[in-house]
Motif scaffolding. Structure first.
Motif, PDB file in Angstrom:
ATOM      1  N   ILE A   1       5.012  -0.043  -2.812  1.00  0.00           N
ATOM      2  CA  ILE A   1       5.725  -0.207  -1.543  1.00  0.00           C
ATOM      3  C   ILE A   1       5.267   0.895  -0.600  1.00  0.00           C
ATOM      4  O   ILE A   1       5.333   2.081  -0.941  1.00  0.00           O
ATOM      5  CB  ILE A   1       7.251  -0.148  -1.740  1.00  0.00           C
ATOM      6  N   VAL A   2       4.791   0.499   0.576  1.00  0.00           N
ATOM      7  CA  VAL A   2       4.404   1.447   1.617  1.00  0.00           C
ATOM      8  C   VAL A   2       5.598   1.621   2.546  1.00  0.00           C
ATOM      9  O   VAL A   2       6.142   0.639   3.068  1.00  0.00           O
ATOM     10  CB  VAL A   2       3.187   0.955   2.415  1.00  0.00           C
ATOM     11  N   ALA A   3       5.994   2.878   2.767  1.00  0.00           N
ATOM     12  CA  ALA A   3       7.194   3.163   3.553  1.00  0.00           C
ATOM     13  C   ALA A   3       6.880   4.113   4.699  1.00  0.00           C
ATOM     14  O   ALA A   3       6.022   4.992   4.583  1.00  0.00           O
ATOM     15  CB  ALA A   3       8.271   3.771   2.659  1.00  0.00           C
ATOM     16  N   HIS A   4       7.594   3.931   5.797  1.00  0.00           N
ATOM     17  CA  HIS A   4       7.564   4.878   6.912  1.00  0.00           C
ATOM     18  C   HIS A   4       8.983   4.920   7.467  1.00  0.00           C
ATOM     19  O   HIS A   4       9.403   4.021   8.194  1.00  0.00           O
ATOM     20  CB  HIS A   4       6.570   4.420   7.986  1.00  0.00           C
ATOM     21  N   LEU A   5       9.716   5.977   7.085  1.00  0.00           N
ATOM     22  CA  LEU A   5      11.133   6.041   7.403  1.00  0.00           C
ATOM     23  C   LEU A   5      11.377   6.653   8.773  1.00  0.00           C
ATOM     24  O   LEU A   5      10.483   7.190   9.419  1.00  0.00           O
ATOM     25  CB  LEU A   5      11.882   6.818   6.314  1.00  0.00           C
TER      26      LEU A   5
ATOM     27  N   ALA B   1      16.518   0.650  -2.172  1.00  0.00           N
ATOM     28  CA  ALA B   1      17.061   0.435  -3.508  1.00  0.00           C
ATOM     29  C   ALA B   1      17.503  -1.009  -3.694  1.00  0.00           C
ATOM     30  O   ALA B   1      17.251  -1.633  -4.733  1.00  0.00           O
ATOM     31  CB  ALA B   1      18.227   1.387  -3.758  1.00  0.00           C
ATOM     32  N   GLU B   2      18.156  -1.558  -2.673  1.00  0.00           N
ATOM     33  CA  GLU B   2      18.601  -2.954  -2.751  1.00  0.00           C
ATOM     34  C   GLU B   2      17.401  -3.888  -2.844  1.00  0.00           C
ATOM     35  O   GLU B   2      17.421  -4.868  -3.608  1.00  0.00           O
ATOM     36  CB  GLU B   2      19.443  -3.287  -1.522  1.00  0.00           C
ATOM     37  N   TYR B   3      16.354  -3.584  -2.083  1.00  0.00           N
ATOM     38  CA  TYR B   3      15.174  -4.442  -2.102  1.00  0.00           C
ATOM     39  C   TYR B   3      14.490  -4.387  -3.469  1.00  0.00           C
ATOM     40  O   TYR B   3      14.091  -5.419  -4.021  1.00  0.00           O
ATOM     41  CB  TYR B   3      14.198  -4.008  -1.003  1.00  0.00           C
ATOM     42  N   ILE B   4      14.338  -3.188  -4.022  1.00  0.00           N
ATOM     43  CA  ILE B   4      13.706  -3.046  -5.339  1.00  0.00           C
ATOM     44  C   ILE B   4      14.476  -3.837  -6.385  1.00  0.00           C
ATOM     45  O   ILE B   4      13.895  -4.519  -7.244  1.00  0.00           O
ATOM     46  CB  ILE B   4      13.606  -1.559  -5.723  1.00  0.00           C
TER      47      ILE B   4
ATOM     48  N   ALA C   1      13.540  -7.588  -5.669  1.00  0.00           N
ATOM     49  CA  ALA C   1      12.163  -8.059  -5.486  1.00  0.00           C
ATOM     50  C   ALA C   1      11.160  -7.489  -6.475  1.00  0.00           C
ATOM     51  O   ALA C   1      10.040  -7.996  -6.566  1.00  0.00           O
ATOM     52  CB  ALA C   1      11.692  -7.733  -4.057  1.00  0.00           C
ATOM     53  N   VAL C   2      11.528  -6.449  -7.222  1.00  0.00           N
ATOM     54  CA  VAL C   2      10.590  -5.816  -8.154  1.00  0.00           C
ATOM     55  C   VAL C   2      11.115  -5.983  -9.577  1.00  0.00           C
ATOM     56  O   VAL C   2      12.260  -5.603  -9.853  1.00  0.00           O
ATOM     57  CB  VAL C   2      10.409  -4.315  -7.832  1.00  0.00           C
ATOM     58  N   PRO C   3      10.315  -6.525 -10.481  1.00  0.00           N
ATOM     59  CA  PRO C   3      10.766  -6.653 -11.874  1.00  0.00           C
ATOM     60  C   PRO C   3      11.198  -5.291 -12.426  1.00  0.00           C
ATOM     61  O   PRO C   3      10.561  -4.271 -12.147  1.00  0.00           O
ATOM     62  CB  PRO C   3       9.532  -7.190 -12.599  1.00  0.00           C
ATOM     63  N   PRO C   4      12.270  -5.235 -13.207  1.00  0.00           N
ATOM     64  CA  PRO C   4      12.870  -3.945 -13.587  1.00  0.00           C
ATOM     65  C   PRO C   4      12.039  -3.080 -14.501  1.00  0.00           C
ATOM     66  O   PRO C   4      12.241  -1.864 -14.545  1.00  0.00           O
ATOM     67  CB  PRO C   4      14.180  -4.357 -14.274  1.00  0.00           C
ATOM     68  N   HIS C   5      11.081  -3.623 -15.231  1.00  0.00           N
ATOM     69  CA  HIS C   5      10.376  -2.832 -16.243  1.00  0.00           C
ATOM     70  C   HIS C   5       8.902  -2.608 -15.909  1.00  0.00           C
ATOM     71  O   HIS C   5       8.144  -2.175 -16.784  1.00  0.00           O
ATOM     72  CB  HIS C   5      10.508  -3.491 -17.618  1.00  0.00           C
TER      73      HIS C   5
END
Length: 271
Positions: free
Chosen positions: A154-158, A173-176, A179-183
């Motif tokens: 994930i590329v981020a620019h806060l 955190a909600e997106y992960i 959208a991202v498999p947990p393991h």
């Protein structure tokens, strides 16, 4: 039905570059332009050489122009003019795959985040985390296959305001979680605009730990590039740990952007 991240043809990793280390770089390129007024200059061509010199498997880029009509017109008569391609495509070394999504739409163009990958990438995702109408921010989500293993990036620019950044980490955190498999291993990198280390705690609660120099030294500063004082550019991970870190320095890097790139060597496994 959830769409698969990869087509069957993408699952075969290039065996010629198998390595136990995943070399990751993050770099805010300042839209490929430096200076103001008559001193304004196009740096995208130098940035192309710089990105190639990083020799990273993955390059997380922020402030990347998709297009800008005003600057394209301004620099069209220079010996090295505005590229016909988008900046992400232009900066990608030969053989790299490119992922880009727009965060901000302006009067003359668009800019956002990009990932340049030496490894096969899957379906590209984008998640808007804008906290107010004055700052358009987003997350670029790119799964890839590294050494036959699925890794998510994930590329981020806060944002520029601390309270906004905290809320953006909560949305990350909600997106992960959805959208991202947990393991699977996960790398989140970019410009966090965190002037201290205030986001390290919220990121740990998300399950991500920060890549730090293995010798116990403080995180290297990357901003401002002329006299770096702040470590705004960061790499956070899950399922991986850092075995090496550096920040390239010198006049050429100072010229190209107000940020310096951050480069880390990662291995599988928790710290």
């Amino acid at each position: 039905m959830v769409r698969p991240h990869f087509r069957p043809s993408q699952l075969a990793a290039p065996t010629s570059i198998l390595t136990p280390h995943l070399r990751v770089a993050t770099y805010n390129i300042h839209k490929g332009v430096r200076g103001i007024g008559r001193a304004k200059r196009l740096e995208i061509h130098n940035l192309g050489l710089g990105v190639e010199a990083l020799d990273a498997d993955l390059v997380f880029l922020q402030e990347v122009r998709h297009f800008n009509h005003h600057e394209a017109k301004q620099f069209q008569r220079t010996s090295f003019g505005w590229p016909e391609q988008s900046q992400a495509e232009f900066l990608a070394p030969e053989g790299y795959e490119v992922a880009y999504r727009t965060n901000a739409v302006t009067k003359h163009g668009e800019h956002g985040n990009a990932l340049l990958s030496r490894w096969p990438i899957g379906d590209i995702g984008h998640h808007d985390v804008s906290d107010h109408r004055f700052e358009q921010r987003g997350l670029l989500h790119v799964p890839l296959i590294w050494n036959g293993l699925e890794v998510h990036t994930i590329v981020a620019h806060l944002g520029l305001i601390h309270a906004s950044r905290v809320r953006q980490v909560e949305r990350l955190a909600e997106y992960i979680a959805t959208a991202v498999p947990p393991h699977v291993p996960l790398v989140v990198a970019g410009d966090f605009n965190d002037w201290g280390s205030k986001l390290d705690g919220p990121m740990r609660r998300t399950g991500l730990h920060r890549a730090l120099p293995p010798n116990g030294k403080a995180p290297p500063a990357t901003f401002p590039s002329l006299v770096p004082v702040f470590s705004l550019d960061r790499i956070y991970m899950r399922g991986m740990h850092c075995v090496g870190m550096k920040v390239p320095r010198g006049g050429a890097w100072v010229r190209m952007s107000d940020h310096l790139p951050l480069v880390a060597e990662l291995e599988l496994g928790e710290p």
